[in-house]
Design an enzyme around this catalytic site. Sequence first.
Site, PDB file in Angstrom:
ATOM      1  N   ASP A  11      31.596  36.149  42.513  1.00  0.00           N
ATOM      2  CA  ASP A  11      31.530  36.138  41.054  1.00  0.00           C
ATOM      3  C   ASP A  11      32.056  34.791  40.575  1.00  0.00           C
ATOM      4  O   ASP A  11      32.680  34.042  41.331  1.00  0.00           O
ATOM      5  CB  ASP A  11      32.372  37.280  40.477  1.00  0.00           C
ATOM      6  CG  ASP A  11      32.355  37.329  38.950  1.00  0.00           C
ATOM      7  OD1 ASP A  11      31.290  37.066  38.364  1.00  0.00           O
ATOM      8  OD2 ASP A  11      33.404  37.603  38.346  1.00  0.00           O
ATOM      9  N   SER A  12      31.819  34.510  39.303  1.00  0.00           N
ATOM     10  CA  SER A  12      32.373  33.298  38.698  1.00  0.00           C
ATOM     11  C   SER A  12      33.891  33.294  38.746  1.00  0.00           C
ATOM     12  O   SER A  12      34.519  32.247  38.637  1.00  0.00           O
ATOM     13  CB  SER A  12      31.905  33.177  37.250  1.00  0.00           C
ATOM     14  OG  SER A  12      32.368  34.287  36.494  1.00  0.00           O
ATOM     15  N   CYS A  74      27.845  39.058  39.577  1.00  0.00           N
ATOM     16  CA  CYS A  74      28.035  38.300  38.338  1.00  0.00           C
ATOM     17  C   CYS A  74      26.742  38.387  37.541  1.00  0.00           C
ATOM     18  O   CYS A  74      25.694  37.926  38.006  1.00  0.00           O
ATOM     19  CB  CYS A  74      28.372  36.847  38.670  1.00  0.00           C
ATOM     20  SG  CYS A  74      28.516  35.751  37.235  1.00  0.00           S
ATOM     21  N   GLU A 152      40.767  36.810  33.662  1.00  0.00           N
ATOM     22  CA  GLU A 152      41.118  35.778  34.646  1.00  0.00           C
ATOM     23  C   GLU A 152      42.621  35.504  34.666  1.00  0.00           C
ATOM     24  O   GLU A 152      43.179  35.120  35.691  1.00  0.00           O
ATOM     25  CB  GLU A 152      40.363  34.483  34.349  1.00  0.00           C
ATOM     26  CG  GLU A 152      38.909  34.515  34.727  1.00  0.00           C
ATOM     27  CD  GLU A 152      38.685  34.595  36.233  1.00  0.00           C
ATOM     28  OE1 GLU A 152      39.353  33.859  36.981  1.00  0.00           O
ATOM     29  OE2 GLU A 152      37.844  35.404  36.664  1.00  0.00           O
ATOM     30  N   CYS A 184      29.240  42.681  31.967  1.00  0.00           N
ATOM     31  CA  CYS A 184      29.931  41.600  32.676  1.00  0.00           C
ATOM     32  C   CYS A 184      30.903  42.260  33.632  1.00  0.00           C
ATOM     33  O   CYS A 184      31.597  43.217  33.252  1.00  0.00           O
ATOM     34  CB  CYS A 184      30.665  40.690  31.692  1.00  0.00           C
ATOM     35  SG  CYS A 184      31.745  39.460  32.468  1.00  0.00           S
ATOM     36  N   HIS A 186      33.682  41.420  34.709  1.00  0.00           N
ATOM     37  CA  HIS A 186      35.094  41.341  34.307  1.00  0.00           C
ATOM     38  C   HIS A 186      35.497  42.532  33.429  1.00  0.00           C
ATOM     39  O   HIS A 186      36.656  42.957  33.443  1.00  0.00           O
ATOM     40  CB  HIS A 186      35.363  40.051  33.529  1.00  0.00           C
ATOM     41  CG  HIS A 186      35.457  38.812  34.370  1.00  0.00           C
ATOM     42  ND1 HIS A 186      34.359  38.217  34.934  1.00  0.00           N
ATOM     43  CD2 HIS A 186      36.528  38.067  34.738  1.00  0.00           C
ATOM     44  CE1 HIS A 186      34.745  37.135  35.608  1.00  0.00           C
ATOM     45  NE2 HIS A 186      36.051  37.022  35.506  1.00  0.00           N
TER      46      HIS A 186
END
Length: 268
Positions: A11-12, A74, A152, A184, A186
């Site tokens: 993932d990013s 992602c 993050e 997403c 996240h």
Amino acid sequence: MHSKYPIGVFDSGVGGLSVLREIHQLLPQEDLIYVADSAHVPYGDKSKEFILERSTTIFEFFLSQKVKAIVVACNTATAAAVKELRGIYHLPMVAMEPAVKPAAEKTQTGIVGVLATSRTINSNNFQILFARFADQALIIPQACPGLVDQVEQGDLDSVETRALVAQYVQPLLEQNADVLVLGCTHYPFLKPVIQEIAGVHVQVIDSGAAIARRLHHLLGHHGLLSDGHQIGSVQFYSSAENGIADQVISGLWGSRVKTGKMTEAVSV
């Protein structure tokens, strides 16, 4: 490829851990390698060319680790790069798709909200998905700048995070959405806050479990399911500073982990 080889998941940043968790739960015997490209997060404000370059770098790293399959955990990388990646790399690959189909089936009001990054919402992939179910439900996309950054940082429940969630969820509720799609990877880490703000009568769904099932099917189709009986290993790599990565990934994964530096194995 061999059934004993590991599976690569990336993932990013750390969001794909929500997908990794579902994969580890469904396929506990599989060895997994996770890459968080947190030095370049978020992908949502990056160009298509940059995302393809980063994805290619990570794919090459996975190939150096002899993976048997790759999960692009992602939504933004899927939207920006997966078509090109499929043309370059010929190994089993699973990519993300927001859970619009089950949302359209579940809604009672006929209105579905999709929380995602701007790049995912504006992508051709999403527009096609949007059109596929337009006759079943009114699908309202909601870009959510800043939410990826909160995850993050491991900030899942602060006043600032709650204010951001409310800012993005409230307009969807005002339009009578009764199903919210987390578009997403996240965002599942924010699901408790999203659900609290949305209320008990609103369903909040994501794609993690479906991606794990798709991976299981794909590995089985190619004869690549591990036949081991022990719990598989999970290795973590990050392009961010190791101290920060260790702390955030450990918190989200639920146990203490030590991340490797992806740049040690491949030049970035």
